[in-house]
Design a protein around this motif. Sequence first.
Motif, PDB file in Angstrom:
ATOM      1  N   GLY A 155      30.052  33.834  49.990  1.00 59.63           N
ATOM      2  CA  GLY A 155      30.124  33.128  48.724  1.00 59.63           C
ATOM      3  C   GLY A 155      30.429  34.026  47.547  1.00 59.63           C
TER       4      GLY A 155
ATOM      5  N   ASP B  73      28.742  33.794  44.465  1.00 60.34           N
ATOM      6  CA  ASP B  73      27.607  34.043  43.572  1.00 60.34           C
ATOM      7  C   ASP B  73      26.309  33.639  44.259  1.00 60.34           C
ATOM      8  OD1 ASP B  73      27.485  31.224  43.427  1.00 60.34           O
ATOM      9  OD2 ASP B  73      28.641  31.164  41.573  1.00 60.34           O
ATOM     10  N   ILE B  74      25.217  33.749  43.522  1.00 59.24           N
ATOM     11  CA  ILE B  74      23.900  33.505  44.095  1.00 59.24           C
ATOM     12  C   ILE B  74      23.724  32.049  44.536  1.00 59.24           C
ATOM     13  CG2 ILE B  74      22.807  33.061  41.860  1.00 59.24           C
ATOM     14  CD1 ILE B  74      20.343  34.579  42.921  1.00 59.24           C
ATOM     15  N   LYS B  75      24.370  31.117  43.847  1.00 59.44           N
ATOM     16  CA  LYS B  75      24.272  29.709  44.245  1.00 59.44           C
ATOM     17  C   LYS B  75      24.986  29.463  45.568  1.00 59.44           C
ATOM     18  CE  LYS B  75      23.677  27.760  39.608  1.00 59.44           C
ATOM     19  NZ  LYS B  75      24.220  26.821  38.591  1.00 59.44           N
ATOM     20  N   ASP B  76      26.161  30.038  45.716  1.00 59.61           N
ATOM     21  CA  ASP B  76      26.867  29.920  46.995  1.00 59.61           C
ATOM     22  C   ASP B  76      26.029  30.512  48.126  1.00 59.61           C
ATOM     23  OD1 ASP B  76      29.026  28.722  45.803  1.00 59.61           O
ATOM     24  OD2 ASP B  76      30.427  30.377  46.140  1.00 59.61           O
ATOM     25  N   ARG B  77      25.446  31.659  47.875  1.00 56.34           N
ATOM     26  CA  ARG B  77      24.654  32.313  48.921  1.00 56.34           C
ATOM     27  C   ARG B  77      23.429  31.480  49.293  1.00 56.34           C
ATOM     28  NH1 ARG B  77      26.433  36.729  45.919  1.00 56.34           N
ATOM     29  NH2 ARG B  77      24.490  36.965  44.741  1.00 56.34           N
ATOM     30  N   ALA B  78      22.841  30.831  48.305  1.00 60.54           N
ATOM     31  CA  ALA B  78      21.689  29.966  48.594  1.00 60.54           C
ATOM     32  C   ALA B  78      22.101  28.814  49.520  1.00 60.54           C
ATOM     33  CB  ALA B  78      21.098  29.420  47.299  1.00 60.54           C
ATOM     34  N   LEU B  79      23.266  28.229  49.268  1.00 62.73           N
ATOM     35  CA  LEU B  79      23.750  27.145  50.129  1.00 62.73           C
ATOM     36  C   LEU B  79      24.070  27.659  51.521  1.00 62.73           C
ATOM     37  CD1 LEU B  79      26.102  25.194  47.681  1.00 62.73           C
ATOM     38  CD2 LEU B  79      23.856  24.464  48.524  1.00 62.73           C
TER      39      LEU B  79
ATOM     40  N   HIS C 140      32.059  16.781  48.830  1.00 63.93           N
ATOM     41  CA  HIS C 140      32.902  17.560  47.917  1.00 63.93           C
ATOM     42  C   HIS C 140      34.387  17.527  48.285  1.00 63.93           C
ATOM     43  CE1 HIS C 140      32.909  20.534  51.052  1.00 63.93           C
ATOM     44  NE2 HIS C 140      31.741  21.091  50.752  1.00 63.93           N
TER      45      HIS C 140
ATOM     46  N   VAL D 255      31.208  25.650  51.672  1.00 65.93           N
ATOM     47  CA  VAL D 255      30.735  26.196  50.395  1.00 65.93           C
ATOM     48  C   VAL D 255      31.899  26.796  49.613  1.00 65.93           C
ATOM     49  CG1 VAL D 255      29.210  27.873  49.289  1.00 65.93           C
ATOM     50  CG2 VAL D 255      28.475  26.737  51.384  1.00 65.93           C
ATOM     51  N   GLY D 256      32.072  26.336  48.365  1.00 67.93           N
ATOM     52  CA  GLY D 256      33.039  26.947  47.460  1.00 67.93           C
ATOM     53  C   GLY D 256      34.490  26.845  47.895  1.00 67.93           C
TER      54      GLY D 256
END
Length: 222
Positions: free
Chosen positions: A83, A85-91, A143, A149-150
Motif C-alpha cells: 500500500g 500509506d498507513i490506511k492502505d496497510r491497515a486494510l 469500490h 486495496v488502492g
Amino acid sequence: MAGKPKLHYFNAWGRMEPIWWLLAAAGVEFEEKFLESAEDLEKLRNDGYLMFQQVPMVETDRMKLVQTTAILNYIASKYNLYGKDIKDRALIDMYTEGMADLYEMILLLPLCRPEEKDAKIALIQEKTKNRYFPAFEIVLKSHEQDYLVGNKLSWADMQLMELLYFVEELDPSLISIFPLLQALKTRISNLPTVKKFLQPGSPRKPPTNAKSVEEARKLFKS
C-alpha cells in the motif's frame, strides 16, 4: 547477505507457499535450500539460524528472518506491495489476517485422520461459501477497482490468489458463484511475473499428498 534471497524449507507446499507467491509477484528471483533430513533442520537450529527453532527461514539483506507473517511483511514493504500509506496497510493487514483461518484449515487438511477428512472438507466449503469469499466479493464490488486495496496489486491480492487456487483444486464450484473473484484471479494470473510462476517448472509446489506429509513428519521428528 548480498544476492538472491535464500529460502530454507522442505520441498513441498506449506508455510513457505505464500512467500513464494509474493516473491513471484514482485519478480524477485530466489534460491531454495531444501531440508532433506532431520539433521539438516537440527544443523540450522544448532547454528543459531532459527530464533524459534522453526522454518520457514529466509536469508536476505544480511538477515535471517523467521515467522511467515514477518517475512511477508518485509517482502511486501520492500517491493512496494504494502500500500501507499498507513490506511492502505491497515486494510491489507485486516484482509490477510481475515484469510488466515481459512488458510490454516486448508493447510492442515492433509494432516487430519481419514475418518475426519469429509467433515473438514465440508467445513472448508461452508466457510468459503458463506463467510470468506462473500467478504472479498463485497470489497471488490464496493469500490469497483481492479485490486483489493488502492487499485494496486498488494500482498492481500496475492494471499487471496493463493486461496482461490487452493479452493479451486478442492471444489471448483465454490469460485463459480463469485464473478468478481473469478475476474481478479484471471487478471492477476495474467500478470507476467505471476504467469511465469504458474508455469510448469516454476518453484510453485503441488498440493500436499500422503508422501510429502510422511516426509515432513520424518523431518520434524526432532
